[in-house]
Design a protein around this motif. Sequence first.
Motif, PDB file in Angstrom:
ATOM      1  N   LYS A  62       6.178 -13.156  40.316  1.00  0.00           N
ATOM      2  CA  LYS A  62       6.164 -11.698  40.171  1.00  0.00           C
ATOM      3  C   LYS A  62       4.826 -11.111  40.605  1.00  0.00           C
ATOM      4  O   LYS A  62       4.774 -10.134  41.360  1.00  0.00           O
ATOM      5  N   SER A 107       7.022   0.636  46.522  1.00  0.00           N
ATOM      6  CA  SER A 107       7.612  -0.667  46.206  1.00  0.00           C
ATOM      7  C   SER A 107       6.969  -1.283  44.969  1.00  0.00           C
ATOM      8  O   SER A 107       7.632  -1.941  44.169  1.00  0.00           O
ATOM      9  N   ASN A 114       8.322   0.338  41.772  1.00  0.00           N
ATOM     10  CA  ASN A 114       9.678  -0.103  41.425  1.00  0.00           C
ATOM     11  C   ASN A 114       9.685  -1.379  40.593  1.00  0.00           C
ATOM     12  O   ASN A 114      10.694  -1.701  39.961  1.00  0.00           O
ATOM     13  N   ASP A 115       8.580  -2.120  40.600  1.00  0.00           N
ATOM     14  CA  ASP A 115       8.550  -3.437  39.958  1.00  0.00           C
ATOM     15  C   ASP A 115       7.586  -3.541  38.786  1.00  0.00           C
ATOM     16  O   ASP A 115       7.354  -4.642  38.281  1.00  0.00           O
TER      17      ASP A 115
END
Length: 375
Positions: A12, A210, A213-214
């Motif tokens: 991650k 991006s 979003n995580d």
Amino acid sequence: MRIEAGSELIKKHIDICSRVIPSKSMIPLLECMYIKVEENSIELRGSNGDSTIWVTISDIGDEDRQAILIKAEPVKKLLNELPPQMVTIESIENGKQLQVKTSNGKYVLSTFPPEDYPELQIPDTEQHVRVSKETLKKAIKQTIFAVSKREAVSAFSTNGILFQISEGKLTFVSTDLKILALFTKYNEITDERISIRGIIDGEAAKILSSILNDIEEDYIDIGTGNNFIKFSGENWTFASKLLPDSFPDYKIILPEDIAAEIIVDKKELLSSMDRISIFSGSRGTFGFYYENKLILRSTSIDESSRVEEEIDAEVTAPFNPFRLDVDHFYALVSHVETDKVSIIIDKNKRPISVTGVPRIHQHEEYIGVIAPSDI
């Protein structure tokens, strides 16, 4: 250096860090990820020369302070292919190699001298503000599509998004000089004395989107300094150079004195344009006509086909016919978030504007602008 942790945790954080790292670069070191172990935490660092990201993983690693430099792409691909499991990552051969050990394999990669990597410190900021993550995500989404896809198309910085905070509101604006997208969030900033302005590079905005979003945080810290902007969360920081502040004066084309307003169902309008585009072809146009009802007409470029559709709409006053680019107008309408769309015709022959109904919805306002041509 030795790291032992679950593969999902490491994957991650490496994935977030690698968003900014190019797979191919004229400067090979920029294809690398800088990994530093210090006081039972790990710092990951990546850069493309214009934007840099720092990611910290706490309570992991050993007390052996060491830094290594490794190609990011193979490490990322390896972790993506692994099923969830414990992995051990350690430097071997006096730091000349990095070994990734899994339950059934060992993977050894060559490293590079970490001292060769550019010294990238998290910059200090002159101004600081806290913004909702969801607001920031939406602001990018509502404007990124109108950023110019070409570099140096004019004297203006059109390959970025103008970012402004003033009088308690946050504004994002983008244009490719054919269309313009404007997103405003009112009452987002409690301290109305804060004033920030800068142009964020379009590619940097995509990377930031991006990342947002995580991550799990609800709020993002934003800081600006000398020609840069910085976004930070609990364990990450993303900083990017700002473009030259030469954004066109967009306010002169916003609707000022309304001559006529067309209110139409968004889904019906998009559906009609889908059918029209079949006949108008690539880069086609279509016309708006008012003949006691709203009519859309289009003719193919080679004039081999014609299409005409009547749409249910509320039209506040008659207007002269005008023509719009199908693809550009479709993009503007599709970003309206209300069920009804308002198409505004200005008395002073300013460009056509598109917004939602109501215009300000949940303290948010979106306006799309497109230049028409006469029929």
